[in-house]
Design an enzyme around this catalytic site. Structure first.
Site, mmCIF file in Angstrom:
data_model
loop_
_atom_site.group_PDB
_atom_site.id
_atom_site.type_symbol
_atom_site.label_atom_id
_atom_site.label_comp_id
_atom_site.label_asym_id
_atom_site.label_seq_id
_atom_site.Cartn_x
_atom_site.Cartn_y
_atom_site.Cartn_z
ATOM 1 N N ASP A 75 -11.477 -23.263 27.508
ATOM 2 C CA ASP A 75 -10.664 -24.478 27.325
ATOM 3 C C ASP A 75 -9.874 -24.737 28.611
ATOM 4 O OD1 ASP A 75 -9.064 -22.194 26.790
ATOM 5 O OD2 ASP A 75 -7.632 -23.360 25.642
ATOM 6 N N GLU A 141 -6.798 -20.688 24.891
ATOM 7 C CA GLU A 141 -5.851 -19.962 25.748
ATOM 8 C C GLU A 141 -4.777 -20.912 26.258
ATOM 9 O OE1 GLU A 141 -3.873 -17.932 28.998
ATOM 10 O OE2 GLU A 141 -4.924 -19.828 29.140
#
Ligand SMILES: [Zn+2]
Length: 392
Positions: A75, A141
């Site tokens: 991400d 994250e």
């Protein structure tokens, strides 16, 4: 079978607009590279009330120990003003040896590089793997980090898949590739403080109890305290108030409540619990002096940790020196990463690309650096197994 280059894999990942918590096909790109080479791929989707579902990937080749894991995330943070980019953030354009794109160094470049390193290692050792290499890849994250690494580790624990050591590919270098390994992190804790008093007229303050004054006193004491001097491994603990809110529109009214938020980045001389005691004691003193009442709510982002110089860190240093000629510095600076979860299971340290442009417009990386870090990761794998073999 030919193996894709780290640069081409990084470009394929950047072309997936995986703004957290979207996956946008990024994990599929990795699976497509890893599964045909014999990696057992597990897609792990976790959900929790009040948070978005998140896709994660655990891929492992080899069934025996020793087991080395690479951890990272696919991400990315939002691109910001897309018009301000020299090249569109999700097109992975290469110009003059530089790859542009959101996630180029935080951290699709590293994910691609360690995936390619693992693929080369698996091919070169086919039929006689000296152990296992795995990839723990999360899509959570940059966001709240609830349905990501922490839950994948829980699953790995249940499945008997906890590694002997873990390298996190977060961009750790500051000037040039090879200059920094992060072998620990400061902890981070937030305190949400509410001061309560008695509302009244500003012309008759003796009939009220002003929580603004009480809270200001507490903020000043906490912010001017020196919690420690730092030490050989860590910089000093820092206290920073990020907001002070009263929200009272009436200049002639003493309000009943005032709030402030305090963020403390702390080294290994403290824990979130010891800091909670510290700020509660300060609040109790100010309450004594002023009569105000304090409520404090704690939110822990992560405790501090340190992976002392040992086999993992030595292996990483050796690989970096051999590939670059640079002896990396060990650092615990910067913010938190998913290493804060991994440290509860095995030794962990971070090594990745130069972090100069992360989270910025025009995030970019030298193509040469992506290829070099893939070779460094490959050397880390070889050095890890050579050391384990020698120890056995
Ligand atoms: Zn990152």
């Amino acid at each position: 079978m030919s193996i894709i280059s780290a640069t081409e894999l990084a470009r394929a990942l950047i072309r997936c607009p995986s703004v957290t918590p979207q996956d946008a096909g990024a994990l599929k790109v990795l699976e497509t590279a890893l599964a045909p080479a014999g990696f057992a791929c597990h897609r792990l989707t976790f959900s929790e009330e009040g948070t978005a579902d998140v896709d994660n990937l655990f891929a492992r080749i080899g069934e025996s120990g020793p087991h080395l894991c690479f951890a990272g995330h696919t991400d990315v943070v939002p691109p910001g003003d897309e018009d301000a980019w020299l090249h569109p953030p999700f097109e992975a354009v290469i110009e003059d040896g530089v790859l542009y794109g959101r996630g180029a160094c935080d951290m699709k470049g590293e994910v691609a590089a360690f995936a390619v390193a693992a693929l080369h290692w698996a091919r070169d050792n086919a039929g006689h793997l000296p152990g296992s290499v795995s990839l723990l890849i999360t899509g959570d994250e940059e966001g709240v980090s609830i349905n990501g690494t922490r839950k994948v580790l829980g699953w790995m624990d249940e499945e008997g898949q906890i590694p002997d050591a873990c390298i996190v590919g977060e961009p750790s270098c500051s000037g040039e590739l090879g200059d920094t390994i992060k072998n620990g992190r400061r902890g981070s804790v937030n305190f949400f403080i509410t001061a309560s008093g008695v509302q009244g007229h500003t012309a008759y303050p003796e009939k009220a109890l002003n929580p603004v004054h009480a809270l200001a006193r507490l903020v000043d004491r906490a912010a001017s305290a020196r919690l420690d001097e730092g030490n050989a491994d860590f910089q000093p603990t820092t206290v920073a108030f990020s907001t002070f809110d009263v929200g009272n529109p009436a200049p002639n009214v003493i309000p009943r409540e005032a709030r402030a938020t305090c963020n403390i980045r702390f080294n290994n001389e403290h824990t979130s619990a010891s800091l909670e005691r510290w700020i509660s004691d300060l609040a109790a003193q100010v309450a004594d002096e002023t009569g105000a009442h304090f409520d404090i709510v704690k939110q822990v982002s992560g405790e501090s940790f340190l992976t002392t110089s040992g086999p993992l860190v030595e292996t990483m240093i050796e690989a970096i020196v051999r590939e670059t000629g640079i002896t990396p510095e060990l650092s615990t600076g910067g913010g938190t990463s998913d290493a804060r979860f991994i440290k509860d299971y095995c030794p962990v340290a971070e090594f990745g690309l130069v972090n100069e442009t992360i989270h910025q417009v025009n995030e970019r990386v030298l193509v040469d650096d992506i290829e070099r870090i893939a070779r460094i990761y490959r050397r880390m794998i070889d050095a890890f197994f050579a050391r384990q073999g020698a120890a056995a």
